[in-house]
Scaffold this motif. Structure first.
Motif, short mmCIF file in Angstrom:
data_model
loop_
_atom_site.label_atom_id
_atom_site.label_comp_id
_atom_site.label_asym_id
_atom_site.label_seq_id
_atom_site.Cartn_x
_atom_site.Cartn_y
_atom_site.Cartn_z
N LYS B 214 0.84 -1.20 0.00
CA LYS B 214 0.00 0.00 0.00
C LYS B 214 0.88 1.26 0.00
O LYS B 214 0.64 2.20 -0.75
N GLU B 215 1.92 1.19 0.82
CA GLU B 215 2.86 2.31 0.91
C GLU B 215 3.58 2.51 -0.44
O GLU B 215 3.76 3.63 -0.90
N GLU B 216 3.98 1.39 -1.04
CA GLU B 216 4.67 1.46 -2.33
C GLU B 216 3.74 2.05 -3.40
O GLU B 216 4.15 2.87 -4.22
N GLU B 217 2.47 1.64 -3.34
CA GLU B 217 1.53 2.18 -4.32
C GLU B 217 1.36 3.69 -4.13
O GLU B 217 1.38 4.46 -5.09
N GLU B 218 1.23 4.09 -2.89
CA GLU B 218 1.10 5.53 -2.60
C GLU B 218 2.30 6.31 -3.10
O GLU B 218 2.18 7.37 -3.70
N HIS B 219 3.50 5.73 -2.84
CA HIS B 219 4.74 6.38 -3.29
C HIS B 219 4.74 6.51 -4.81
O HIS B 219 5.07 7.56 -5.36
N ASN B 220 4.33 5.45 -5.49
CA ASN B 220 4.34 5.49 -6.95
C ASN B 220 3.31 6.48 -7.50
O ASN B 220 3.57 7.16 -8.48
N TRP B 221 2.14 6.57 -6.84
CA TRP B 221 1.17 7.57 -7.29
C TRP B 221 1.70 8.98 -7.07
O TRP B 221 1.48 9.86 -7.88
N LYS B 222 2.44 9.13 -5.99
CA LYS B 222 3.04 10.44 -5.73
C LYS B 222 4.03 10.79 -6.85
O LYS B 222 4.04 11.92 -7.34
N LEU B 223 4.82 9.82 -7.24
CA LEU B 223 5.75 10.06 -8.35
C LEU B 223 4.97 10.38 -9.63
O LEU B 223 5.33 11.30 -10.37
N VAL B 224 3.91 9.64 -9.88
CA VAL B 224 3.12 9.86 -11.09
C VAL B 224 2.58 11.29 -11.12
O VAL B 224 2.62 11.96 -12.14
N ARG B 225 2.08 11.74 -9.98
CA ARG B 225 1.55 13.12 -9.92
C ARG B 225 2.66 14.13 -10.25
O ARG B 225 2.43 15.14 -10.91
N LYS B 226 3.85 13.81 -9.78
CA LYS B 226 4.99 14.69 -10.08
C LYS B 226 5.27 14.70 -11.58
O LYS B 226 5.49 15.76 -12.17
N TYR B 227 5.24 13.52 -12.20
CA TYR B 227 5.48 13.45 -13.64
C TYR B 227 4.38 14.19 -14.42
O TYR B 227 4.64 14.81 -15.45
N GLN B 228 3.16 14.14 -13.87
CA GLN B 228 2.06 14.88 -14.53
C GLN B 228 2.31 16.38 -14.45
O GLN B 228 2.04 17.11 -15.40
N ARG B 229 2.84 16.82 -13.31
CA ARG B 229 3.17 18.25 -13.19
C ARG B 229 4.24 18.64 -14.22
O ARG B 229 4.17 19.69 -14.84
N MET B 230 5.21 17.76 -14.39
CA MET B 230 6.25 18.03 -15.40
C MET B 230 5.62 18.11 -16.79
O MET B 230 5.96 18.98 -17.58
N GLU B 231 4.70 17.19 -17.07
CA GLU B 231 4.07 17.17 -18.39
C GLU B 231 3.27 18.43 -18.65
O GLU B 231 3.19 18.91 -19.78
N SER B 232 2.69 18.99 -17.59
CA SER B 232 1.88 20.19 -17.84
C SER B 232 2.73 21.46 -17.81
O SER B 232 2.33 22.46 -18.39
N SER B 233 3.90 21.44 -17.19
CA SER B 233 4.67 22.68 -17.05
C SER B 233 6.00 22.72 -17.80
O SER B 233 6.55 23.80 -17.98
N GLU B 234 6.53 21.61 -18.18
CA GLU B 234 7.92 21.62 -18.65
C GLU B 234 8.12 21.24 -20.11
O GLU B 234 9.24 20.97 -20.53
N VAL B 235 7.05 21.21 -20.89
CA VAL B 235 7.22 20.89 -22.31
C VAL B 235 7.88 22.07 -23.00
O VAL B 235 7.49 23.22 -22.83
N ARG B 236 8.93 21.78 -23.75
CA ARG B 236 9.64 22.83 -24.49
C ARG B 236 9.85 22.38 -25.93
O ARG B 236 10.25 21.24 -26.17
N TYR B 237 9.57 23.27 -26.85
CA TYR B 237 9.79 22.93 -28.26
C TYR B 237 9.96 24.22 -29.05
O TYR B 237 9.69 25.32 -28.54
N GLU B 238 10.37 24.05 -30.29
CA GLU B 238 10.55 25.20 -31.17
C GLU B 238 9.86 24.88 -32.48
O GLU B 238 9.91 23.73 -32.95
N THR B 239 9.19 25.87 -33.06
CA THR B 239 8.60 25.63 -34.38
C THR B 239 9.36 26.45 -35.41
O THR B 239 9.93 27.49 -35.09
#
Lengths: 179, 355, 245
Positions: B214-239
């Protein structure tokens, strides 16, 4: 304008430093420039080459599949790189070591007896700078005068004693090539 | 002021200027100049440099330095990166910042020492075991390689996560004029997790073993939420010339640079080709590609490998549009003219199909 | 009245998970006794291993990092280089240090990293169920040497202290045991010496501790303690292997 030059020869002939000096001089002149060394396993005695692209605009690729200029300081480099030179391109060869009998007929060959010219200056070590002077005269890739002016910076710290010798070598090569 | 420097050396100087206090590395071509540069500079500055006994040791030294609170970096090339994956997985699980440089070469196996883009999936999918991601920055010039270094250290600290700089042999070896005028050390984040000795506070432990599922699952969900924050804030590209484009090339790193040269020629012949260049290949600019797919049908993926980023383009397009592909695996660098010809051919085929 | 036996302050209020007769509990306690007696609680950083010792952060009230299997010496190197004033020690088993992490341990020793390794040698992989370790004795039966360790097929028991003693970077290497009270006292002294060696900036120190694993040796607890003296110590002689003053 974009020009691509391949410098080639034995490791130890100062081939990479020739390319680096040209690239550095072009940068100081405000041009776009890339310098790409070949990175193989052998360091000395083997073949060495580098590619220098100088341009007035952003450079797409530092690789030259069809260069405008080739400098070949030895026979194996002459054989290898003359085949990829653009039609109408210029091949600068070290006539002291290279037999140009088999040169392609659709290119220009500029033969510079670098060893003999270098010996007159007292050291074979500047053969590469003689060749570079000749290349700049024949190609106009960069301004020769600007390069001479920036020579201290180009040679780097601690080499101020060598400025005179290198200047003489560059001028020897530059003046060897007739208009 | 500009200086003519190789990508490897310039990256090293940028790391020094970004406040990197620890570097650990193991020799591998084509990134040796970076290790050598760090040996010299870190020594001069009294900072930590160790030539480790292996890439595995290097990444674990990074982990130790990071958990002790230092800004730490390691670098390698493809085969060495495979060895580092164990440690990167632990860094992600332990939520420790680190910067890892990968100057990709031809593979698989020993491959060769020529530049390649064949480790895209390894870099963007985590690379090691377990549910984790790393931010992956993919610069395309020596200047950009330099500029992303303080960003990489900042993102690593901000998210407490390893960040990968994905270069290639050419980017590492080639010299270009580079300026360090804008390289400033990123801000310091409060580090309430580091190990300093439990002086005047309760003891801390940093670990990834969570026997309790249960603890491991919570930890992994916490990591996932962090990765989601990265996906919404850290995308960089050039056109590049996408506004009127009828075909959009997707390419990154040194590949994108060659594509740019090809597009200049294509435009001279009035072929409406543009480019999107992901600067972060993870998180991938999927939303930007989806947006483009509203008006553009044809996407052309170019990679210096047999096709890896194409999977991300496929996922982004979700069945929309048409994907063209050209790849050169094995350490071969195509010329702008070669790409110009290939893209033109696909462009004309697509135009005929539309009629 | 003075209490003759108290729990070290730095040992947490928790029950050890170790099997009955296991040496880890004694070693854990000794470490915390030493930390208390030397006043190092606020200075110590421990690197925990993968293996039976991996849960020691449940018992140690000091800053602790859990390392990947075998990487303790590399991680400890990274920590120590950043924090030279801290006491950094890595706790590793025989599979951890003498098999998967040999390179990391060997090179940390060779560099003379001023760290200490507490090396628990019980001749088997305990946590995974009693497989052959690099230190398993010849002819010893384990789950992966069901007919006994045949050196022709499975190699010879590795003597880490002796191997490391050849490295110029090592300063203090001692082999001890925790199978009887006198040995336990010697072990505690050895740990103290190793830590002092680090604090004095003398370089790399390692204490190899022969430790009973009755469960995987398929022995009674007393039998296991005797076996260390009668059999194990013949392959792994007790005593100081190297000490640079």
């Amino acid at each position: 304008m974009t020009t691509k030059t391949i410098f080639s020869g034995f490791g130890g002939q100062g081939v990479l430093s020739m390319g680096f000096t040209l690239a550095n001089a072009a940068m100081l002149e405000g041009k776009y420039v890339t310098y790409l060394p070949s990175y193989g396993v052998e360091v000395r005695g083997g073949t060495a080459n580098c590619t220098v692209v100088v341009s007035d605009e952003e450079i797409a690729s530092p690789v030259a599949s069809e260069p405008e200029f080739v400098v070949a300081m030895n026979q194996p480099s002459f054989a290898r790189f003359q085949s990829i030179l653009q039609s109408g391109g210029l091949l600068c060869v070290n006539a002291s070591l290279v037999n140009t009998a088999s040169a392609r007929s659709d290119i220009e060959v500029l033969a510079i007896p670098t060893s003999e010219l270098a010996e007159k200056l007292g050291t074979i070590k500047v053969a590469n700078m003689i060749m570079l002077g000749a290349l700049i005269k024949a190609s106009s890739i960069i301004s020769f005068d600007a390069m001479i002016k920036n020579l201290a910076e180009l040679l780097g710290e601690g080499r101020s004693k060598l400025i005179k010798l290198n200047r003489e070598a560059l001028e020897t090569g530059f003046n060897y090539v007739k208009e | 002021m500009k200086k003519l420097m190789s990508g490897n050396a310039a990256l090293g100087e940028a790391a020094v200027l970004s406040g990197c206090t620890c570097y650990f590395g193991y020799p591998i071509t084509p990134q040796n100049e970076l290790t050598e540069y760090m040996a010299k500079r870190m020594g001069e500055l009294g900072r930590v440099f160790i030539q480790s006994e292996s890439e595995i040791a290097a990444i674990n030294m990074v982990l130790g330095a990071s958990v002790a609170g230092a800004r730490a970096m390691t670098s390698s090339s493809s085969p060495g990166m495979s060895l580092k994956q164990e440690g990167i997985s632990y860094l992600a699980a332990d939520e420790l910042p680190a910067v890892i440089v990968d100057m990709v070469r031809g593979g698989p196996g020993m491959g060769n020492i020529s530049p390649a883009q064949s480790d895209y999936l390894q870099a963007t999918r985590g690379g090691g075991h377990g549910d984790y991601k790393t931010i992956v920055l993919a610069p395309g010039s020596v200047q950009e390689l330099t500029d992303v270094v303080p960003l990489a250290f900042d993102l690593a600290d901000k998210y407490r996560n390893p960040v990968v700089i994905l270069g290639d042999g050419m980017l590492g070896q080639m010299m270009e004029p580079v300026s360090f005028d804008d390289i400033k050390p990123p801000k310091e984040y409060p580090k309430d997790y580091i190990l300093t000795g439990a002086k005047g506070r309760p003891a801390r432990m940093v670990r990834s073993l969570l026997f309790d599922t249960k603890e491991e699952e919570e930890h992994n969900w916490k990591l996932v939420r962090k990765y989601q924050r990265m996906e919404s804030s850290e995308v960089r590209y050039e056109t590049y010339l996408t506004d009127d484009a009828e075909m959009i090339v997707v390419a990154y790193g040194i590949g994108a640079r060659i594509v740019r040269g090809a597009i200049k020629r294509l435009r001279q012949e009035n072929l409406k080709v543009g480019m999107i260049r992901p600067i972060t290949v993870w998180p991938f600019p999927a939303a930007a590609i989806q947006e483009m797919a509203k008006t553009v049908h044809d996407f052309f993926v170019f990679e210096m490998c047999a096709g890896q980023m194409i999977e991300d383009v496929r996922l982004a397009l979700a069945g929309k549009g048409h994907i063209h592909f050209y790849g050169r695996p094995g350490g071969i660098i195509p010329t702008p003219i070669e790409l110009y010809r290939i893209i033109a051919r696909h462009y004309y085929t697509a135009a005929r199909r539309k009629k | 009245m003075k209490k003759a036996y108290v729990k070290p302050k730095t040992l947490k209020e928790a029950h050890f998970h170790y099997c009955p007769g296991c040496g880890h509990g004694i070693i854990n306690r000794l470490l915390m006794e030493v930390i208390d007696e030397m006043g190092l609680r606020e200075k110590a950083i421990c690197v925990a291993p993968a293996g039976c010792g991996m849960l020691l952060y449940n018992y140690f009230d000091i800053d602790t990092l859990e390392s990947a299997h075998g990487r303790g010496a590399a991680v400890a190197t990274g920590i120590k280089r950043v924090r030279p004033d801290n006491l950094v020690f890595s706790y590793q088993g025989d599979g951890d240090l003498a098999a998967i992490g040999t390179a990391e341990g060997f090179h940390a020793a060779n560099r003379g990293e001023p760290i200490s390794i507490i090396f628990v040698n019980n001749g088997v992989y305990g946590m995974t169920g009693g497989q052959m370790a690099p230190t398993t004795l010849k002819q010893q039966v384990t789950t992966t040497t069901p007919l006994g360790r045949n050196p022709i097929l499975a190699g010879h028991p590795v003597r880490i202290c002796e191997v490391f003693s050849m490295l110029d970077g090592t300063s203090y290497l001692e082999r001890v045991a925790v199978n009887k009270p006198a040995a336990v006292i010697k072990t505690k002294k050895a740990i103290k010496k190793a830590f002092q060696c680090q604090l004095d900036g003398k370089g790399f120190s390692l204490v190899e501790i022969l430790s009973p694993c009755p469960t995987n040796w398929k022995m009674g607890t007393i039998e296991a303690c005797r076996w260390i003296d009668e059999v194990m110590a013949k392959q792994f002689p007790i005593g100081v292997v190297k000490e640079i003053s």
